[in-house]
Design an enzyme around this catalytic site. Sequence first.
Site, PDB file in Angstrom:
ATOM      1  N   SER A   7       0.827  -1.198   0.000  1.00 22.56           N
ATOM      2  CA  SER A   7       0.000   0.000   0.000  1.00 22.56           C
ATOM      3  C   SER A   7       0.860   1.247   0.000  1.00 22.56           C
ATOM      4  O   SER A   7       2.004   1.240   0.471  1.00 22.56           O
ATOM      5  CB  SER A   7      -0.898   0.012   1.244  1.00 22.56           C
ATOM      6  OG  SER A   7      -1.542   1.255   1.413  1.00 22.56           O
ATOM      7  N   TYR A  14      -2.365  -1.244  10.363  1.00 20.94           N
ATOM      8  CA  TYR A  14      -2.489  -1.562   8.939  1.00 20.94           C
ATOM      9  C   TYR A  14      -1.233  -1.163   8.168  1.00 20.94           C
ATOM     10  O   TYR A  14      -0.653  -1.971   7.431  1.00 20.94           O
ATOM     11  CB  TYR A  14      -3.708  -0.841   8.364  1.00 20.94           C
ATOM     12  CG  TYR A  14      -3.884  -0.972   6.867  1.00 20.94           C
ATOM     13  CD1 TYR A  14      -4.469  -2.101   6.301  1.00 20.94           C
ATOM     14  CD2 TYR A  14      -3.485   0.057   6.000  1.00 20.94           C
ATOM     15  CE1 TYR A  14      -4.643  -2.214   4.932  1.00 20.94           C
ATOM     16  CE2 TYR A  14      -3.657  -0.045   4.637  1.00 20.94           C
ATOM     17  CZ  TYR A  14      -4.244  -1.182   4.097  1.00 20.94           C
ATOM     18  OH  TYR A  14      -4.410  -1.282   2.735  1.00 20.94           O
TER      19      TYR A  14
END
Length: 286
Positions: free
Chosen positions: A177, A190
């Site tokens: 990401s 995350y």
Amino acid sequence: MTAAQDTAEMVHEDALPGHERQLEPKPEWQPRYPGSGRLAGKVAIITGGDSGIGRAVAALYAREGADVAIVYLLESDDAEDTVRIIESEGRRGLAIRADVGSRKMCERAVQQTVDAFGRLDVLVNNAGEQHPDEDIRDITEEQLLRTFQTNIFGMFHMVQAALPHLKDGSAIVNCTSVTMYQGAKDLLDYSSTKGAITAFTRSLSENLIGKGIRVNAVAPGPIWTPLNPFGGATPEKLKTFGQNTPMGRPGQPNEVAPAFLFLACQDSSYMSGQVLHPNGGTIVNG
């Protein structure tokens, strides 16, 4: 105990993964161009393949000639829709309900794929979850463990299960990401897993390159999928989702899928240990 019971026991307290059918507007998963046989005769398994980026990748892989197994956690209706999409491209599709946080379930999913299709050529580690918290003290031990189980432990489990079936010319593509590069103040656990995924990708590439197995990753920016609406993003944040990118908008899953195709096929035969960045123009140190 059935797979459905197993997965139900391991579900997080939030509404994840979330139903793509419930999203408005609907994410755009449709491939944007005719296939050219770049994955002809191949078999791929995609975790988190029922919706979002995973669905778009499954559709594109099928258009390019691959039979595709998708692994999903709960949303059987979305999974069935994705299998229909795969089959509409003239390929075989298989939906497997499993939690990638369980090594046993990952082994079962890989074996089901090989039993159904006879081989395995491409592993896409895409499943992920997130739970926003502004204060690090609000991250419970259960949430921390669960986020790491899904986002990075699951990749270890899937690779361990898939490796006996992969061979020279096979490919592994992981989903990291933009938060790994930029950080995300309200996604501490995350974004930490995404940093681990990038390190895992580079290290696994070094580990497997001698076997002729390439390992790369894709680092999407803000993409319109069930992850954010069902992962705790507030209505206020959703109104401006993706507007902070240079392109001023969120991306669509079918704008990310071609990166996963490129890294899975022979177009990227001289690439391993690398990360592609479909993120709306955000400059990062890749």
